[in-house]
Design an enzyme around this catalytic site. Structure first.
Site: not given
Ligand code: IPE
Ligand code: IPE
Ligand code: MG
Length: 257
Positions: A51, A145, A34, A47
């Site tokens: 990723h 792994l 995250d 964004r």
């Molecule tokens: C959890 O992160 C999902 C992934 C990392 C793929 P999110 O960014 O979706 O979680 P919330 O919405 O903050 O709970």
């Molecule tokens: C996690 O990063 C990746 C996915 C959920 C796909 P986020 O996209 O949730 O990044 P933040 O949390 O908005 O910074």
């Molecule tokens: Mg997130």
């Protein structure tokens, strides 16, 4: 107890892991990758740049984990709730997954990594599903792994799916209800066959589970950091393992140390 070699070399850089005990290395680590979006936004970038950077981090962490002797990594790449995001971001995430599964196959084979997936793949594009099948097939004989990528994964959906499968088998007379226990139930989850999750890591600063592996993390140790996933690195991963090794895992019993 046996210790790990003093220096670990990961992608040309040296890391100190010599104080880690081989016997206490977690078998299975789950990671909520995250913070990609915030990492990019902070840099005035889209964004998706986050990723992309996050995908590189995963590669580095998988490499580190296999050097440490970890058996499995389950990495949360896309949740069942992530469809709520703007179409452009979802599309780009899917494209990135597709690209990752194409480009990294050789790397995984060279590093003896076996790929598996958790999640409902039927909702994904046919092309992506084919790439996933191909990744599983091409890496099936690797015995290093296991990288379990959670794509379109939601833990509640997983539990409902397992319950439906079990109900079906009971109705068809293939299992007797009385025989159903926790171990048996676990065999109907995507993670069947993998070791128990010992450690859950969530970067990005949020302190929640976000529908990830609710059943499987019953006794996992949790390690949180405010660092965004693209900035996560082998040193932090080794720190997480070091902290893990100091935890007293009582499993409801009394002190083990
Ligand atoms: C959890 O992160 C999902 C992934 C990392 C793929 P999110 O960014 O979706 O979680 P919330 O919405 O903050 O709970
Ligand atoms: C996690 O990063 C990746 C996915 C959920 C796909 P986020 O996209 O949730 O990044 P933040 O949390 O908005 O910074
Ligand atoms: Mg997130």
């Amino acid at each position: 107890m046996q210790k790990l070699p003093e220096q670990l070399i990961i992608e040309g850089k040296e890391y100190n892991a010599g104080d880690l005990f081989v016997e206490l290395i977690p078998k299975h680590v789950a990671v909520i990758m995250d913070g990609n979006g915030r990492w990019a936004t902070m840099r005035n970038q889209h964004r998706t740049t986050g990723h992309r950077a996050g995908a590189e981090t995963l590669k580095l962490i998988v490499h580190t984990a296999s050097k440490l002797g970890i058996k499995a990594i389950t990495a949360y790449a896309f949740s069942t709730e992530n469809w709520k995001r703007p179409k452009l971001e979802v599309d780009l995430l899917m494209m990135l997954l597709d690209k990752y599964l194409t480009e990294e196959i050789d790397y995984w084979n060279q590093n003896n990594v076996k790929i598996i997936f958790s999640g409902d793949e039927t909702a994904l594009a046919d092309k992506l599903q084919k790439k996933m099948k191909n990744a599983v097939k091409t890496t099936a004989n690797n015995n290093g792994l296991v990288l379990n990528l959670a794509i379109n994964y939601g833990s509640r959906a997983e539990i409902v799916r397992a319950t439906k499968k079990i109900t079906q088998e009971v109705l068809e007379g293939r299992i007797v209800l009385e025989d159903l226990d926790e171990k048996h139930f676990g065999e109907y989850l995507y993670t069947s066959g993998l070791p128990e999750i010992d450690l859950l890591i969530r970067p990005g600063g949020d302190m929640r589970i976000s529908n990830f592996l609710l059943w499987q993390i019953a006794y996992a140790e949790i390690w949180l950091t405010p660092i965004f996933w693209p900035d996560f690195n082998p040193e932090l991963f080794i720190n997480a393992i070091r902290d893990f090794q100091k935890r007293d895992r009582r499993f409801g019993g009394l002190n083990s140390k």
